[in-house]
Design a protein around this motif. Structure first.
Motif, short mmCIF file in Angstrom:
data_model
loop_
_atom_site.label_atom_id
_atom_site.label_comp_id
_atom_site.label_asym_id
_atom_site.label_seq_id
_atom_site.Cartn_x
_atom_site.Cartn_y
_atom_site.Cartn_z
N ARG A 1 41.34 45.42 30.61
CA ARG A 1 42.51 44.52 30.60
C ARG A 1 42.41 43.45 31.68
NH1 ARG A 1 47.33 48.72 30.26
NH2 ARG A 1 45.78 49.85 31.46
N ALA A 2 41.97 43.85 32.89
CA ALA A 2 41.88 42.86 33.98
C ALA A 2 40.82 41.80 33.64
CB ALA A 2 41.52 43.56 35.29
N LEU A 3 39.70 42.26 33.08
CA LEU A 3 38.62 41.32 32.72
C LEU A 3 39.11 40.34 31.64
CD1 LEU A 3 35.57 40.60 32.94
CD2 LEU A 3 35.17 42.23 31.10
N ASN A 4 39.81 40.86 30.63
CA ASN A 4 40.32 39.99 29.56
C ASN A 4 41.34 38.99 30.11
OD1 ASN A 4 38.82 41.01 27.42
ND2 ASN A 4 40.20 42.73 27.14
N ALA A 5 42.16 39.47 31.06
CA ALA A 5 43.16 38.56 31.64
C ALA A 5 42.46 37.41 32.37
CB ALA A 5 44.07 39.33 32.61
N VAL A 6 41.40 37.75 33.11
CA VAL A 6 40.66 36.71 33.84
C VAL A 6 40.00 35.75 32.83
CG1 VAL A 6 38.67 36.31 35.35
CG2 VAL A 6 40.28 38.13 35.89
N CYS B 1 37.47 33.21 47.18
CA CYS B 1 37.77 34.55 46.64
C CYS B 1 39.19 34.55 46.10
CB CYS B 1 37.66 35.59 47.75
SG CYS B 1 35.99 35.92 48.25
N VAL B 2 39.33 35.03 44.85
CA VAL B 2 40.63 34.99 44.17
C VAL B 2 41.09 36.42 43.89
CG1 VAL B 2 41.85 34.11 42.14
CG2 VAL B 2 39.83 32.90 42.98
N ASP B 3 42.39 36.65 44.03
CA ASP B 3 42.93 37.95 43.63
C ASP B 3 44.38 37.77 43.17
OD1 ASP B 3 41.61 40.94 44.29
OD2 ASP B 3 43.77 40.94 43.82
N LYS C 1 30.19 40.49 37.06
CA LYS C 1 29.61 41.42 38.03
C LYS C 1 30.22 42.81 37.88
CE LYS C 1 27.83 40.06 42.05
NZ LYS C 1 26.55 40.76 41.89
N SER C 2 31.42 42.87 37.33
CA SER C 2 32.05 44.18 37.09
C SER C 2 31.14 45.01 36.20
CB SER C 2 33.38 44.00 36.35
OG SER C 2 34.25 43.19 37.07
N THR C 3 31.25 46.34 36.31
CA THR C 3 30.50 47.23 35.43
C THR C 3 31.20 47.25 34.07
OG1 THR C 3 29.91 48.54 37.34
CG2 THR C 3 29.62 49.58 35.18
N VAL C 4 30.49 46.78 33.03
CA VAL C 4 31.15 46.67 31.71
C VAL C 4 30.27 47.27 30.61
CG1 VAL C 4 32.55 44.65 32.26
CG2 VAL C 4 30.22 44.31 31.40
N ILE D 1 36.22 36.15 41.43
CA ILE D 1 37.54 36.60 40.97
C ILE D 1 37.62 38.12 40.99
CG2 ILE D 1 39.22 36.43 39.11
CD1 ILE D 1 37.91 33.80 38.38
N GLY D 2 38.55 38.60 41.76
CA GLY D 2 38.66 40.04 42.04
C GLY D 2 38.10 40.26 43.43
N THR D 3 39.01 40.26 44.44
CA THR D 3 38.55 40.38 45.82
C THR D 3 38.70 41.82 46.27
OG1 THR D 3 39.29 38.12 46.08
CG2 THR D 3 38.73 39.27 48.10
N GLY D 4 38.07 42.71 45.51
CA GLY D 4 38.08 44.13 45.90
C GLY D 4 36.83 44.42 46.67
N TYR D 5 36.39 45.63 46.56
CA TYR D 5 35.23 46.08 47.29
C TYR D 5 34.00 45.23 46.96
CZ TYR D 5 31.75 49.19 49.10
OH TYR D 5 30.70 49.68 49.81
N ALA E 1 34.66 40.05 39.34
CA ALA E 1 34.41 41.37 39.94
C ALA E 1 35.68 42.21 39.96
CB ALA E 1 33.84 41.22 41.35
N VAL E 2 36.46 42.09 38.87
CA VAL E 2 37.70 42.88 38.81
C VAL E 2 37.36 44.32 38.45
CG1 VAL E 2 39.19 40.92 38.22
CG2 VAL E 2 38.09 42.23 36.38
N GLY E 3 38.33 45.21 38.65
CA GLY E 3 38.11 46.63 38.36
C GLY E 3 37.99 46.88 36.85
N THR E 4 37.19 47.87 36.48
CA THR E 4 37.07 48.29 35.08
C THR E 4 37.18 49.82 35.03
OG1 THR E 4 34.66 48.25 35.38
CG2 THR E 4 35.63 46.36 34.28
N PRO E 5 38.36 50.34 35.38
CA PRO E 5 38.49 51.80 35.46
C PRO E 5 38.36 52.46 34.09
CG PRO E 5 40.63 50.74 35.66
CD PRO E 5 39.62 49.64 35.64
#
Ligand code: NAD
Length: 469
Positions: free
Chosen positions: A120-125, A53-55, A145-148, A31-35, A106-110
């Motif tokens: 916010r993206a991680l919580n939404a997922v 892959c989900v986005d 997998k996101s950096t948290v 989940i999170g089809t970014g880089y 693997a969503v963004g965690t800016p």
């Protein structure tokens, strides 16, 4: 002969099938089809797993379904083209989660305006996953997998638990170490796979997922908690940042004295191989005749030239802080045990200091961390019983009024607490069954991580060490 060749061919096919059946195919939602998500998805699909892959970005998904890559990364397009039967792209998170045993986020965690991670993206997922688990009895591994920030896996676990009390999922922290531009090479040849979880079952499932990489020589590091994995990602990136910033500092110093930075880097990289990072261990701070003296002298030279060596300045401060940290560890163990205020918990207490030289196998006490630690304890009114196999006479010149002992056992006899500073053989090998009978208060600060926590616990000690659980 022909019959023999045929049998050999069958054997060969059988062996290949047996090998492949060992690499059990998994159904994975990424989940999170970014880089990160796209590269991890492509790599896992290449190893035979079924990846969806989900986005939320519908255009990105439509492009991917038309073979258009959202990013440029060498080798990525070929990897996806080659594994089309194993990878697909969707915006339907519900179906993807429902159909998968493993869900990798693997969503963004800016970083937000306060330098905190925007989750916010991680919580939404996590909310979406929770809703699926509410209606499903299937067991799932949910992997971040996101950096948290440290603690996030527990928070996400609690969040998902608000949807289900069926115990039908476990969390795994699995941070990513890929670098843009060489990500595929890093994935296949270089980077370790780090997984951390409080669930053995989930760790085993993740190990099976990564088995084809591990069989190809990639290192798997497993931790039985989330925090180790979560913080290792920040520690990795921060070390890289320290190295780069140090070289930047050196470049400014080189400019100030017309030295050649490239020759300097070439030379110090040999020192780097003498003490590779994997052999660096924590201790009571810098000591001895070289490191404290030369870092201070380097800083002084830089100040004279108007060059800011802020990393070196911080290194010196960090070393001083380490000795205060050790003393504070002692204070907190003593104050809890004696129910005293931490500032006066060592007053009139007898403390054994084991090891006085700056390291084992030398009688050198120049800038030994033991000096500052003894000073701090004396200031607070402690009585010191000191032991060192070789450095006693040197230390006696600095502290003539403390008690010096001839053996570990003599030093620990009737003390309230032990601070073990140097890993001399006789200190490292002290018998805790005997020691536990001698000390008044079974408290020990192990500054070299010399002692097995299980042995300390078995002998009734309360202890502190440096980063070892
Ligand atoms: P990215 O921005 O490239 O991709 C994130 C993707 O998540 C986007 O496509 C976005 O549309 C999608 N997304 C956001 N909310 C979503 C939702 N609710 N449901 C589904 N998809 C959603 O980010 P990235 O560079 O791949 O980084 C992902 C994570 O990995 C970050 O935590 C980052 O710090 C970490 N990381 C990045 C790198 C790197 O070099 N880029 C390396 C290692 C780790």
């Amino acid at each position: 002969m022909k019959k023999f060749n045929l049998s050999l061919s069958f054997l060969f096919i059988f062996l290949i099938c047996a090998y492949n059946s060992n690499c059990e195919q998994k159904k994975v939602a990424l989940i999170g089809t970014g880089y990160v998500g796209l590269i991890a998805g492509a790599g896992l699909a290449d190893k035979g797993h079924k990846i969806v892959c989900v986005d939320i970005d519908a255009k990105k998904i439509a492009d991917l379904n038309n073979g258009i890559m959202p990013i440029y990364e060498p080798g990525l397009q070929d990897l996806i083209n080659k594994n089309q039967e194993n990878i697909c792209f969707t915006t339907d998170i519900r179906k993807a989660v429902n159909d998968s045993e493993i869900i990798i986020i693997a969503v963004g965690t800016p970083t937000d305006e306060n330098y905190e991670s925007d989750l916010r993206a991680l919580n939404a997922v996590a909310n979406s996953i929770g809703k699926v688990l509410q209606d499903s009895d299937d067991y799932k591994v949910i992997c971040i997998k996101s950096t948290v920030p440290v603690g996030t896996n527990y928070k996400i676990k609690d969040l998902i638990k608000t949807y289900t009390d069926k115990n039908n999922f476990d969390m795994v922290s699995n941070p990513e170490f890929l670098r843009a531009g060489s990500a595929i090479k890093d994935l296949y040849e270089k980077n370790p796979i780090l997984i951390g979880s409080d669930s053995e079952k989930a760790l085993d499932i993740m190990e099976e997922l990564y088995d084809p990489f591990i069989k190809n020589g990639i290192t798997l590091i497993k931790s039985k908690d989330f925090a180790t994995a979560e913080m290792a990602k920040y520690a990795w990136n921060s070390l890289v940042a320290v190295k780069v910033s140090y070289v930047n500092e050196l470049s400014r110093f080189c400019n100030s004295c017309n030295a050649d930075l490239f020759k300097v880097i070439e030379t110090i990289s040999f020192g780097d191989s003498v003490l590779p990072f994997k052999s660096v261990r924590p201790g009571p701070g810098l000591g001895g005749s070289c490191l404290p003296k030369d870092t201070r002298a380097f800083l002084k030279m830089a100040n004279v030239r108007g060059v800011d060596l802020s990393i070196i300045k911080t290194v010196i401060e960090a070393s001083d802080l380490q000795q205060e940290y050790v003393v504070n560890q002692l204070y907190s163990l003593l104050s809890v045990s004696e129910d005293l205020n931490s500032s006066d918990c060592v007053k009139d207490k007898s403390i054994a200091i084991l090891g006085l030289s700056f390291k084992a196998n030398t009688d050198d006490i120049r800038i030994s961390p033991a000096i500052k630690i003894i000073e701090l304890l004396l200031q607070k009114g402690a009585n010191i019983k000191a032991y060192d196999p070789q450095a006693t006479e040197n230390m006696r010149k600095l502290f003539p009024n403390i008690t010096y002992c001839n053996s570990v056992m003599q030093a620990v006899d009737c003390v309230d607490a032990i601070v073990a500073l140097t890993d001399w053989k006789d200190i490292k090998n002290m018998d805790f069954k005997v020691v536990s009978q001698l000390v008044k208060n079974k408290i020990i600060v192990d500054v070299r991580n010399m002692f097995d926590p299980a042995i300390l616990i078995a002998n009734g000690f309360k202890f502190a060490n440096l980063g070892r659980r």
